[in-house]
Design a protein around this motif. Structure first.
Motif, short mmCIF file in Angstrom:
data_model
loop_
_atom_site.label_atom_id
_atom_site.label_comp_id
_atom_site.label_asym_id
_atom_site.label_seq_id
_atom_site.Cartn_x
_atom_site.Cartn_y
_atom_site.Cartn_z
N GLN A 18 13.50 39.17 11.05
CA GLN A 18 14.64 38.76 10.22
C GLN A 18 14.69 39.56 8.92
OE1 GLN A 18 14.52 34.63 9.15
NE2 GLN A 18 16.54 34.67 8.20
N TYR A 19 13.54 39.80 8.31
CA TYR A 19 13.49 40.55 7.06
C TYR A 19 13.49 42.05 7.31
CZ TYR A 19 12.23 35.92 5.49
OH TYR A 19 12.23 34.57 5.26
N LYS A 51 14.91 36.77 20.09
CA LYS A 51 14.47 36.54 18.71
C LYS A 51 14.24 37.82 17.93
CE LYS A 51 12.82 31.95 19.44
NZ LYS A 51 11.87 30.94 19.02
N ASP A 53 16.06 39.31 15.94
CA ASP A 53 16.60 39.23 14.59
C ASP A 53 16.09 38.01 13.83
OD1 ASP A 53 18.06 41.57 14.87
OD2 ASP A 53 19.81 40.53 15.65
N LEU A 54 15.08 37.35 14.38
CA LEU A 54 14.56 36.12 13.78
C LEU A 54 13.09 36.29 13.39
CD1 LEU A 54 16.25 33.67 16.29
CD2 LEU A 54 17.05 34.33 14.02
N ARG A 55 12.34 35.20 13.41
CA ARG A 55 10.92 35.23 13.04
C ARG A 55 10.09 34.56 14.13
NH1 ARG A 55 12.53 32.66 7.83
NH2 ARG A 55 11.05 31.11 8.49
#
Length: 99
Positions: A18-19, A51, A53-55
């Motif tokens: 995500q970051y 996931k 684009d996530l964590r």
């Protein structure tokens, strides 16, 4: 810049896609995907494609059991960041401000 966050109390390791998606060179999706593939090659890690684009996380026990393999992934990450930094155009204005 960091690729993971370790949470000893909950016993998880998050991969912070995500970051990373906002930070060069990992703002490039194929490079984030390559990082995911490298983590997923470690036994016990199965980060879902959805996931990217996530964590997503994996158990801290996997980190302990496969430290050398994870170290290789982290060294690859550092190499990619350093390579991107070396390729960044030299900004003469910034250099003059330093001196």
């Amino acid at each position: 810049m960091w690729p993971i966050a370790i949470y000893p109390v909950s016993g998880t390791v998050e991969v912070v896609f995500q970051y990373l998606k906002r930070r060069p060179p990992f703002d490039d999706e194929p490079l984030r995907r390559a990082l995911m593939e490298r983590f997923n090659a470690v036994d016990g890690i199965d980060l879902a494609e959805a996931k990217l684009d996530l964590r997503p996380s994996f158990p801290l026990e996997v980190f302990a059991a496969h430290g050398e393999e994870i170290q290789a992934v982290l060294e690859w990450f550092v190499h990619e960041v350093a390579l991107a930094e070396a390729r960044r155009p030299f900004d003469e204005e910034s250099a003059r401000a330093v001196f």
